[in-house]
Scaffold this active site. Structure first.
Site, PDB file in Angstrom:
ATOM      1  N   LYS A  10    -106.033  23.691 -28.030  1.00  0.00           N
ATOM      2  CA  LYS A  10    -106.651  24.928 -28.038  1.00  0.00           C
ATOM      3  C   LYS A  10    -107.911  25.245 -29.153  1.00  0.00           C
ATOM      4  O   LYS A  10    -107.956  24.220 -29.978  1.00  0.00           O
ATOM      5  CB  LYS A  10    -105.681  26.048 -27.907  1.00  0.00           C
ATOM      6  CG  LYS A  10    -105.082  25.996 -26.624  1.00  0.00           C
ATOM      7  CD  LYS A  10    -103.811  27.272 -26.854  1.00  0.00           C
ATOM      8  CE  LYS A  10    -103.098  27.351 -25.591  1.00  0.00           C
ATOM      9  NZ  LYS A  10    -102.171  28.325 -25.875  1.00  0.00           N
ATOM     10  N   TYR A  50    -104.677  30.749 -16.309  1.00  0.00           N
ATOM     11  CA  TYR A  50    -103.729  31.507 -16.537  1.00  0.00           C
ATOM     12  C   TYR A  50    -103.566  32.544 -15.312  1.00  0.00           C
ATOM     13  O   TYR A  50    -103.069  33.720 -15.810  1.00  0.00           O
ATOM     14  CB  TYR A  50    -104.162  32.414 -17.932  1.00  0.00           C
ATOM     15  CG  TYR A  50    -103.839  31.348 -19.111  1.00  0.00           C
ATOM     16  CD1 TYR A  50    -102.633  30.791 -19.368  1.00  0.00           C
ATOM     17  CD2 TYR A  50    -104.769  31.168 -19.897  1.00  0.00           C
ATOM     18  CE1 TYR A  50    -102.362  30.014 -20.508  1.00  0.00           C
ATOM     19  CE2 TYR A  50    -104.698  30.379 -21.364  1.00  0.00           C
ATOM     20  CZ  TYR A  50    -103.552  29.698 -21.454  1.00  0.00           C
ATOM     21  OH  TYR A  50    -103.053  29.279 -22.568  1.00  0.00           O
ATOM     22  N   PHE A  58    -100.859  40.637 -22.492  1.00  0.00           N
ATOM     23  CA  PHE A  58    -101.558  39.844 -23.337  1.00  0.00           C
ATOM     24  C   PHE A  58    -102.718  38.957 -22.744  1.00  0.00           C
ATOM     25  O   PHE A  58    -103.347  38.217 -23.233  1.00  0.00           O
ATOM     26  CB  PHE A  58    -100.591  38.844 -24.012  1.00  0.00           C
ATOM     27  CG  PHE A  58     -99.723  38.122 -23.171  1.00  0.00           C
ATOM     28  CD1 PHE A  58    -100.214  36.869 -22.788  1.00  0.00           C
ATOM     29  CD2 PHE A  58     -98.478  38.264 -23.042  1.00  0.00           C
ATOM     30  CE1 PHE A  58     -99.262  36.113 -22.013  1.00  0.00           C
ATOM     31  CE2 PHE A  58     -97.390  37.644 -22.100  1.00  0.00           C
ATOM     32  CZ  PHE A  58     -98.303  36.469 -21.763  1.00  0.00           C
ATOM     33  N   ARG A  86     -93.533  18.952 -23.439  1.00  0.00           N
ATOM     34  CA  ARG A  86     -93.038  20.279 -23.916  1.00  0.00           C
ATOM     35  C   ARG A  86     -91.960  20.370 -25.202  1.00  0.00           C
ATOM     36  O   ARG A  86     -92.187  21.183 -25.914  1.00  0.00           O
ATOM     37  CB  ARG A  86     -92.317  20.624 -22.859  1.00  0.00           C
ATOM     38  CG  ARG A  86     -93.177  21.118 -21.352  1.00  0.00           C
ATOM     39  CD  ARG A  86     -94.054  22.533 -21.609  1.00  0.00           C
ATOM     40  NE  ARG A  86     -93.199  23.784 -21.716  1.00  0.00           N
ATOM     41  CZ  ARG A  86     -93.628  24.817 -21.669  1.00  0.00           C
ATOM     42  NH1 ARG A  86     -95.015  25.021 -21.683  1.00  0.00           N
ATOM     43  NH2 ARG A  86     -93.021  26.132 -21.641  1.00  0.00           N
ATOM     44  N   THR A  92     -92.568  28.776 -27.397  1.00  0.00           N
ATOM     45  CA  THR A  92     -93.857  29.736 -27.524  1.00  0.00           C
ATOM     46  C   THR A  92     -93.630  30.703 -28.389  1.00  0.00           C
ATOM     47  O   THR A  92     -94.497  30.839 -29.109  1.00  0.00           O
ATOM     48  CB  THR A  92     -93.933  30.381 -26.116  1.00  0.00           C
ATOM     49  OG1 THR A  92     -94.186  29.294 -25.087  1.00  0.00           O
ATOM     50  CG2 THR A  92     -95.276  30.916 -25.789  1.00  0.00           C
ATOM     51  N   ARG A 103     -96.121  23.139 -32.610  1.00  0.00           N
ATOM     52  CA  ARG A 103     -96.109  24.745 -33.124  1.00  0.00           C
ATOM     53  C   ARG A 103     -95.125  24.976 -34.300  1.00  0.00           C
ATOM     54  O   ARG A 103     -95.610  25.506 -35.268  1.00  0.00           O
ATOM     55  CB  ARG A 103     -95.795  25.368 -31.868  1.00  0.00           C
ATOM     56  CG  ARG A 103     -96.731  25.538 -30.698  1.00  0.00           C
ATOM     57  CD  ARG A 103     -96.244  26.044 -29.630  1.00  0.00           C
ATOM     58  NE  ARG A 103     -97.126  26.310 -28.532  1.00  0.00           N
ATOM     59  CZ  ARG A 103     -96.791  26.598 -27.419  1.00  0.00           C
ATOM     60  NH1 ARG A 103     -95.501  26.621 -26.979  1.00  0.00           N
ATOM     61  NH2 ARG A 103     -97.793  26.851 -26.508  1.00  0.00           N
ATOM     62  N   ASN A 113    -102.022  29.606 -30.802  1.00  0.00           N
ATOM     63  CA  ASN A 113    -100.863  28.757 -30.994  1.00  0.00           C
ATOM     64  C   ASN A 113    -101.198  27.295 -30.801  1.00  0.00           C
ATOM     65  O   ASN A 113    -100.209  26.487 -30.171  1.00  0.00           O
ATOM     66  CB  ASN A 113     -99.694  29.046 -29.994  1.00  0.00           C
ATOM     67  CG  ASN A 113     -99.985  29.138 -28.652  1.00  0.00           C
ATOM     68  OD1 ASN A 113    -101.258  28.814 -28.277  1.00  0.00           O
ATOM     69  ND2 ASN A 113     -98.691  29.255 -27.790  1.00  0.00           N
ATOM     70  N   HIS A 116    -101.321  24.107 -25.327  1.00  0.00           N
ATOM     71  CA  HIS A 116    -100.682  24.460 -24.234  1.00  0.00           C
ATOM     72  C   HIS A 116    -100.286  23.218 -23.334  1.00  0.00           C
ATOM     73  O   HIS A 116    -100.640  22.129 -23.283  1.00  0.00           O
ATOM     74  CB  HIS A 116    -101.694  25.139 -23.048  1.00  0.00           C
ATOM     75  CG  HIS A 116    -101.356  25.067 -21.845  1.00  0.00           C
ATOM     76  ND1 HIS A 116    -100.467  26.255 -21.171  1.00  0.00           N
ATOM     77  CD2 HIS A 116    -101.415  24.476 -20.803  1.00  0.00           C
ATOM     78  CE1 HIS A 116    -100.058  26.000 -20.037  1.00  0.00           C
ATOM     79  NE2 HIS A 116    -100.666  24.743 -19.411  1.00  0.00           N
ATOM     80  N   GLU A 127    -102.395  22.246 -12.375  1.00  0.00           N
ATOM     81  CA  GLU A 127    -103.124  22.344 -14.001  1.00  0.00           C
ATOM     82  C   GLU A 127    -104.256  21.115 -13.913  1.00  0.00           C
ATOM     83  O   GLU A 127    -105.514  21.109 -14.220  1.00  0.00           O
ATOM     84  CB  GLU A 127    -102.489  22.504 -15.171  1.00  0.00           C
ATOM     85  CG  GLU A 127    -101.925  24.113 -14.978  1.00  0.00           C
ATOM     86  CD  GLU A 127    -100.948  24.290 -15.918  1.00  0.00           C
ATOM     87  OE1 GLU A 127    -100.498  25.440 -16.363  1.00  0.00           O
ATOM     88  OE2 GLU A 127    -100.611  23.320 -17.057  1.00  0.00           O
TER      89      GLU A 127
HETATM   90  P1  CMP Z   1     -99.563  28.895 -23.396  1.00  0.00           P
HETATM   91  O1  CMP Z   1     -98.561  27.789 -23.355  1.00  0.00           O
HETATM   92  O2  CMP Z   1    -100.859  28.497 -23.241  1.00  0.00           O
HETATM   93  O3  CMP Z   1     -99.471  29.404 -22.016  1.00  0.00           O
HETATM   94  C1  CMP Z   1     -99.025  31.017 -21.971  1.00  0.00           C
HETATM   95  C2  CMP Z   1    -100.054  31.551 -23.190  1.00  0.00           C
HETATM   96  O4  CMP Z   1     -99.844  33.051 -23.329  1.00  0.00           O
HETATM   97  C3  CMP Z   1     -99.047  31.117 -24.451  1.00  0.00           C
HETATM   98  O5  CMP Z   1     -99.276  29.710 -24.921  1.00  0.00           O
HETATM   99  C4  CMP Z   1     -99.238  31.769 -25.473  1.00  0.00           C
HETATM  100  O6  CMP Z   1    -100.531  31.815 -26.072  1.00  0.00           O
HETATM  101  C5  CMP Z   1     -99.596  33.216 -24.703  1.00  0.00           C
HETATM  102  N1  CMP Z   1     -98.175  34.325 -24.466  1.00  0.00           N
HETATM  103  C6  CMP Z   1     -97.300  33.925 -24.079  1.00  0.00           C
HETATM  104  N2  CMP Z   1     -96.221  35.069 -24.213  1.00  0.00           N
HETATM  105  C7  CMP Z   1     -97.072  35.755 -24.920  1.00  0.00           C
HETATM  106  C8  CMP Z   1     -96.634  37.214 -25.600  1.00  0.00           C
HETATM  107  N3  CMP Z   1     -95.463  37.844 -25.340  1.00  0.00           N
HETATM  108  N4  CMP Z   1     -97.591  37.593 -26.312  1.00  0.00           N
HETATM  109  C9  CMP Z   1     -98.559  37.073 -26.508  1.00  0.00           C
HETATM  110  N5  CMP Z   1     -99.230  36.105 -26.238  1.00  0.00           N
HETATM  111  C10 CMP Z   1     -98.226  35.313 -25.238  1.00  0.00           C
END
Ligand code: CMP
Length: 153
Positions: A10, A50, A58, A86, A92, A103, A113, A116, A127
């Site tokens: 990212k 997304y 969010f 993963r 996450t 992470r 973060n 993805h 995807e």
């Molecule tokens: P990603 O794996 O890219 O998939 C969805 C993204 O949404 C995740 O990483 C985070 O960056 C974001 N995300 C998921 N849950 C939350 C949350 N509760 N609050 C803020 N961001 C979130």
């Protein structure tokens, strides 16, 4: 079973000059890069990627973040690649991301973060099709694979 999966390194990873180190983790594990590109993401692409999060509180923050600066899209191939990647990425929720994961070692928030990764076979197929044209995914042999995957590879 050999699988392909999508990873997005990212914007924060590119800005923090961690992109190469993150991609190297997958290479060192033995996963094969079958697609790779730097992308400046527009809103349409962000919304398609997304789409499942469209109703989440969010969502706007996520789109703003992912479109803020270039990211690196990577297609990886290997045995059980979806679950393996993963596991290497980590949870996450930052406090649940185990040390040793990307992470868990390098990120402290949910946005940003760093990375993805597709969460299952259907998501991976969807995807990969969003981020790569069919001709951008390259099948090839690696000479080293008998030492990485074993003599039957
Ligand atoms: P990603 O794996 O890219 O998939 C969805 C993204 O949404 C995740 O990483 C985070 O960056 C974001 N995300 C998921 N849950 C939350 C949350 N509760 N609050 C803020 N961001 C979130």
């Amino acid at each position: 079973m050999t699988e392909r999966t999508l990873v997005l390194v990212k914007p924060d990873a590119v800005q923090r000059q961690l992109a190469g180190r993150i991609i190297a983790r997958f290479e060192e594990r033995g996963l094969k890069i079958v697609g790779l590109k730097l992308v400046k993401v527009d809103r349409d692409l962000a919304e398609r990627h997304y789409a499942v999060h469209k109703s989440k509180p969010f969502f706007e923050g996520l789109v703003a973040f992912i479109t803020s600066s270039p990211l690196v899209a990577v297609a990886l191939e290997g045995p059980n690649a979806i679950r393996m990647v993963r596991a290497m990425v980590g949870a996450t929720k930052p406090a649940e991301a185990a040390p040793g994961t990307i992470r868990g070692d390098l990120a402290i928030e949910m946005i940003p973060n760093l990375i993805h990764a597709s969460d299952g076979p259907e998501t991976a197929a969807t995807e990969l099709a969003i981020w790569f044209q069919p001709h951008e995914l390259v099948s090839y042999q690696r000479e080293i694979d008998r030492w990485v995957m074993g003599p039957e590879s």
